[in-house]
Structures are given as C-alpha cells and as structure tokens.
Write an enzyme that holds these catalytic residues in place. Structure first.
Site, PDB file in Angstrom:
ATOM      1  N   HIS A  31      -7.368  -0.944   5.793  1.00 18.07           N
ATOM      2  CA  HIS A  31      -6.355   0.021   6.269  1.00 18.07           C
ATOM      3  C   HIS A  31      -6.300   1.185   5.271  1.00 18.07           C
ATOM      4  CE1 HIS A  31      -2.614   1.288   8.184  1.00 18.07           C
ATOM      5  NE2 HIS A  31      -1.995   1.252   7.026  1.00 18.07           N
TER       6      HIS A  31
ATOM      7  N   HIS B 164       0.841  -1.205   0.000  1.00 18.82           N
ATOM      8  CA  HIS B 164       0.000   0.000   0.000  1.00 18.82           C
ATOM      9  C   HIS B 164       0.869   1.245   0.000  1.00 18.82           C
ATOM     10  CE1 HIS B 164       0.795  -0.458   4.288  1.00 18.82           C
ATOM     11  NE2 HIS B 164       0.242   0.714   4.561  1.00 18.82           N
TER      12      HIS B 164
ATOM     13  N   ASP C 270       5.681   4.925   5.095  1.00 16.63           N
ATOM     14  CA  ASP C 270       6.556   3.956   5.764  1.00 16.63           C
ATOM     15  C   ASP C 270       6.615   2.614   5.032  1.00 16.63           C
ATOM     16  OD1 ASP C 270       3.824   3.668   6.711  1.00 16.63           O
ATOM     17  OD2 ASP C 270       4.587   2.220   8.170  1.00 16.63           O
ATOM     18  N   HIS C 271       5.992   2.529   3.866  1.00 22.34           N
ATOM     19  CA  HIS C 271       6.077   1.313   3.046  1.00 22.34           C
ATOM     20  C   HIS C 271       6.687   1.585   1.679  1.00 22.34           C
ATOM     21  CE1 HIS C 271       3.700  -1.203   5.861  1.00 22.34           C
ATOM     22  NE2 HIS C 271       3.380   0.011   6.277  1.00 22.34           N
TER      23      HIS C 271
ATOM     24  N   HIS D 121       1.305   3.995   1.918  1.00 27.20           N
ATOM     25  CA  HIS D 121       1.787   4.813   3.041  1.00 27.20           C
ATOM     26  C   HIS D 121       3.307   4.993   2.994  1.00 27.20           C
ATOM     27  CE1 HIS D 121      -2.059   4.115   5.637  1.00 27.20           C
ATOM     28  NE2 HIS D 121      -2.159   5.179   4.855  1.00 27.20           N
TER      29      HIS D 121
ATOM     30  N   HIS E  90       4.448  -4.608  10.488  1.00 30.87           N
ATOM     31  CA  HIS E  90       4.983  -3.949  11.692  1.00 30.87           C
ATOM     32  C   HIS E  90       5.197  -4.938  12.827  1.00 30.87           C
ATOM     33  CE1 HIS E  90       4.466   0.343  10.526  1.00 30.87           C
ATOM     34  NE2 HIS E  90       3.521  -0.165   9.740  1.00 30.87           N
TER      35      HIS E  90
ATOM     36  N   ASP F 182      -0.234  -3.967   6.165  1.00 31.76           N
ATOM     37  CA  ASP F 182      -0.851  -3.441   7.388  1.00 31.76           C
ATOM     38  C   ASP F 182      -2.315  -3.872   7.527  1.00 31.76           C
ATOM     39  OD1 ASP F 182       1.547  -2.263   7.843  1.00 31.76           O
ATOM     40  OD2 ASP F 182       0.860  -0.193   7.651  1.00 31.76           O
TER      41      ASP F 182
HETATM   42 FE    FE Z   1       2.666   0.871   8.067  1.00 32.81          FE
HETATM   43 ZN    ZN Z   2       0.139   1.696   6.524  1.00 34.65          ZN
END
Ligand code: FE
Ligand code: ZN
Length: 255
Positions: free
Chosen positions: A114, A56, A60-61, A58, A171, A133
């Site tokens: 998410h 996805h 942090d990915h 985001h 995570h 996530d």
């Molecule tokens: Fe994440």
């Molecule tokens: Zn995420």
C-alpha cells in the site's frame, strides 16, 4: 490476562482500535484517524492513552496524532521508513522490532505494498494482527507505492500467521469487498455464506472487523490467488500466484 480491545468507527470509513493491558492500564491506539473519535472511545471505555502505534503515513491514519499527543503525552511509534511524514514520532521501528504496551508484546512486520514503509503489528499471545491498509476483511489495500509483487509477498507473510488470529484492518470496506469477491470467486460456498452475514451485519449498522485470518484464507480472493478458480477468473490458469494476484488487484481497481 487477555488484552481488552475496543473497535470503533472513525471518519467516513476508517476503523479505530484501542488495545489495553488491563494489569498495567497501558493502552495503545492503532493509528490516529480522527482525534475526536479516539477521544470519545477513550471516554467511553475509561481507558488512558499511553501509546499510538502507527501503521503508515497516510493522513487518514496520522491526522489525530498531534492533538492526542498534546493531551495525553502518549508515545508515538511508527515505521522508520516513513518517520518524516508521521507527526510527533518518538520511536522508529522496522521488521522484527518489538513494541510493548504494558505487558502486551507486539512484533513489527514489514508489509510493503500500500505504501513502501507500511508496517503491521502482530501480538502473538493475544492472537491479534493490526494490519492497517494491507490486508482488509475480504480485500487488500490499493497499491499506491508498492508493486503487485511487493503486496503479494506481504500477503503471503501475513497468511502464514495462525488461523485463529483476529485481523484488525484500517477500514470498514468489507461490504464493497464482498461484492468484488463474489464476482471473482462465484462458486465459493464459504464466501457466499460470509457475504450474506456481512450484508446483515452492515444493515444493522455493525462493524465487521475483526475477522479471523482462517476465514480470510477461505474467502478473501487476494489470499486465494493460488487457487485454480481464481486463476481461471482472470484467464491465467496455470500461471504463478503472484501474477494472478496482480490481475485480481487490477480488476478490483476498475470494479
Ligand atoms: Fe487508510
Ligand atoms: Zn492508507
């Protein structure tokens, strides 16, 4: 030949994963949370990056994608519905599409909740699910875009996969998730045992990912919304599982 899978910490609590087909040497990173951490993992394993499989959009990915792409030329594959937010995307995929990493074959599963465009990658022969996530060890992702009904349908889809599936999530939230799970499902003996094990592993600085889908079905409160004990915990005895799930997710948000 089975896949080689390497799991390593990234950023503050992200999990990086490398999946390699030993025969061809093809190697995929699941998401690219952090360029330096992925590079370090490649150096440690001696593997050469050929693909990045994005779950996805985001930051942090996807933040590590541009640097890794520049250096390795890896093919970036990600969800069609979020392509505009995924840097350097080469191939847009959706439910039912197949991705190949050498001889390894992964199926794309749409997993809205998410984010709406979120996808997971299911490698049936390797019994490995890369869930981003969506489904976490003992937890599930926050609902940033989807409704509780979206996420519940997604979790039911994932729960239909075989019990011996190894779950790789995005995570290392397992210990915090365990504290919530114990509050929601206090009489679950399997959960109590697993929570103690997680506590010990985290104290030793170990990652708790992957877990087995079978143990998630027995201990993850979000997969147990059908159980009377969980319905009772949110004062919804006799109500549909989707409603129980929504209440559990809302409780966890405040926990
Ligand atoms: Fe994440
Ligand atoms: Zn995420």
């Amino acid at each position: 030949m089975p896949a080689d899978i390497h799991v390593f910490p990234c950023r503050s609590d992200n999990i990086g994963v490398l999946v390699r087909d030993a025969a061809s040497g093809a190697c995929a990173a699941i998401d690219a949370p952090e360029e330096a951490a992925v590079r370090r993992a490649l150096a440690e394993t001696g593997w050469r990056l050929t693909h990045i499989l994005v779950t996805h959009k985001h930051p942090d990915h996807v933040e590590g994608i541009p640097g890794l792409k520049r250096e390795t030329g890896a093919t970036v594959i990600g969800p069609a519905a979020e392509a505009a937010a995924i840097p350097d995307i080469d191939r847009r995929v959706a439910e039912g599409d197949v991705v190949e990493v050498g001889a390894l074959r992964g199926e794309v599963i749409a997993t809205p909740g998410h984010t709406l465009g979120h996808i997971a990658y299911w490698f049936a022969r390797e019994r490995a699910l890369f869930a981003g996530d969506t489904l976490f060890a003992l937890g599930c992702g926050r609902l940033f875009e989807g409704t509780p009904a979206d996420m519940w349908a997604t979790l039911e889809k994932l729960a239909a996969l075989p019990d011996d599936t190894r779950l790789y999530c995005g995570h290392e939230y397992t210990l915090a998730n365990a504290h919530f799970a114990l509050a929601a499902d206090p009489d679950n003996a399997a959960l109590a045992k697993r929570a103690a094990d997680i506590e010990a592993r985290r104290a030793r600085g170990e990652l708790t990912v992957p877990s087995l889908l079978g143990e998630e079905k027995a201990t993850n409160p979000f997969l147990r919304a059908r159980e009377q004990a969980l319905a009772a915990a949110v004062n919804l005895a006799g109500r549909p599982a989707a409603e129980v799930f929504a209440a559990l997710r809302a409780w966890k948000d405040r926990f």
